[in-house]
Scaffold this motif. Sequence first.
Motif, PDB file in Angstrom:
ATOM      1  N   ASP A 148     -19.282 -22.061 -30.473  1.00  0.00           N
ATOM      2  CA  ASP A 148     -19.899 -23.381 -30.535  1.00  0.00           C
ATOM      3  C   ASP A 148     -18.919 -24.470 -30.115  1.00  0.00           C
ATOM      4  N   GLY A 149     -17.620 -24.283 -30.397  1.00  0.00           N
ATOM      5  CA  GLY A 149     -16.619 -25.256 -29.948  1.00  0.00           C
ATOM      6  C   GLY A 149     -16.562 -25.329 -28.427  1.00  0.00           C
ATOM      7  N   ARG A 150     -16.663 -24.181 -27.779  1.00  0.00           N
ATOM      8  CA  ARG A 150     -16.689 -24.150 -26.315  1.00  0.00           C
ATOM      9  C   ARG A 150     -17.925 -24.883 -25.794  1.00  0.00           C
ATOM     10  N   ALA A 151     -19.068 -24.593 -26.394  1.00  0.00           N
ATOM     11  CA  ALA A 151     -20.318 -25.239 -25.966  1.00  0.00           C
ATOM     12  C   ALA A 151     -20.218 -26.747 -26.147  1.00  0.00           C
ATOM     13  N   GLU A 152     -19.690 -27.182 -27.275  1.00  0.00           N
ATOM     14  CA  GLU A 152     -19.604 -28.614 -27.524  1.00  0.00           C
ATOM     15  C   GLU A 152     -18.617 -29.286 -26.592  1.00  0.00           C
ATOM     16  N   ALA A 153     -17.520 -28.624 -26.239  1.00  0.00           N
ATOM     17  CA  ALA A 153     -16.578 -29.194 -25.278  1.00  0.00           C
ATOM     18  C   ALA A 153     -17.253 -29.393 -23.922  1.00  0.00           C
ATOM     19  N   LEU A 154     -18.031 -28.413 -23.496  1.00  0.00           N
ATOM     20  CA  LEU A 154     -18.725 -28.529 -22.216  1.00  0.00           C
ATOM     21  C   LEU A 154     -19.810 -29.611 -22.267  1.00  0.00           C
ATOM     22  N   LEU A 155     -20.509 -29.720 -23.388  1.00  0.00           N
ATOM     23  CA  LEU A 155     -21.509 -30.778 -23.528  1.00  0.00           C
ATOM     24  C   LEU A 155     -20.846 -32.159 -23.548  1.00  0.00           C
ATOM     25  N   LEU A 156     -19.652 -32.244 -24.125  1.00  0.00           N
ATOM     26  CA  LEU A 156     -18.905 -33.507 -24.088  1.00  0.00           C
ATOM     27  C   LEU A 156     -18.502 -33.848 -22.653  1.00  0.00           C
ATOM     28  N   ALA A 157     -18.159 -32.837 -21.872  1.00  0.00           N
ATOM     29  CA  ALA A 157     -17.831 -33.081 -20.459  1.00  0.00           C
ATOM     30  C   ALA A 157     -19.054 -33.644 -19.733  1.00  0.00           C
ATOM     31  N   LEU A 158     -20.229 -33.136 -20.046  1.00  0.00           N
ATOM     32  CA  LEU A 158     -21.453 -33.692 -19.442  1.00  0.00           C
ATOM     33  C   LEU A 158     -21.604 -35.167 -19.797  1.00  0.00           C
ATOM     34  N   GLN A 159     -21.242 -35.529 -21.030  1.00  0.00           N
ATOM     35  CA  GLN A 159     -21.288 -36.940 -21.421  1.00  0.00           C
ATOM     36  C   GLN A 159     -20.306 -37.751 -20.590  1.00  0.00           C
ATOM     37  N   GLY A 160     -19.137 -37.155 -20.324  1.00  0.00           N
ATOM     38  CA  GLY A 160     -18.134 -37.839 -19.509  1.00  0.00           C
ATOM     39  C   GLY A 160     -18.600 -38.071 -18.084  1.00  0.00           C
ATOM     40  N   ARG A 161     -19.460 -37.210 -17.618  1.00  0.00           N
ATOM     41  CA  ARG A 161     -20.024 -37.348 -16.267  1.00  0.00           C
ATOM     42  C   ARG A 161     -20.802 -38.654 -16.134  1.00  0.00           C
ATOM     43  N   THR A 162     -21.494 -39.019 -17.189  1.00  0.00           N
ATOM     44  CA  THR A 162     -22.305 -40.233 -17.124  1.00  0.00           C
ATOM     45  C   THR A 162     -21.464 -41.493 -17.283  1.00  0.00           C
TER      46      THR A 162
END
Length: 164
Positions: A148-162
Amino acid sequence: MLINWKSIMAVICGIDPGLAGAVGFIGDGGEFIAVYDMPTLPTTTGRRQIDAAALAGILRQHLPAFTMAERVGARLGEGPTGAFSFGHTFGSITAVLAALGLPHDLIQPAVWKRRAGIPAGADKRASVAICKRLIPGAADHLTRVKDDGRAEALLLALQGRTTT
């Protein structure tokens, strides 16, 4: 030699703080690049702490154009030792980002989770399921219960994209 600048991809990083957290990288088109468990090392007390040098190495390897990290604070019911350790980890992460001169921002958990479509009160499995749907290339890296930590890090990267 002419360089096709449109083909050059920016790398966006997301960091889920904590010793069980992770560091994830995506391209500016949302494609999966890499994900790492938070690097740690043992202390003389037998506990673990963040390996800031290893984190710096991971970040240097991918040189993100932007990093989005979760803004964390003390957790409800956590004792002073755990809170200090969590704060040390978060401070180390922000110090590494600053020392490397990497553009970054911090985002509250409730804000990025709402934007990612994670329902309020959902357990960690929701992060993994949503990450697999939004970043299908990451699915092979999200097979363990503790990913889940990996998933959340990647989802945070998606936030950084915006943000970029």
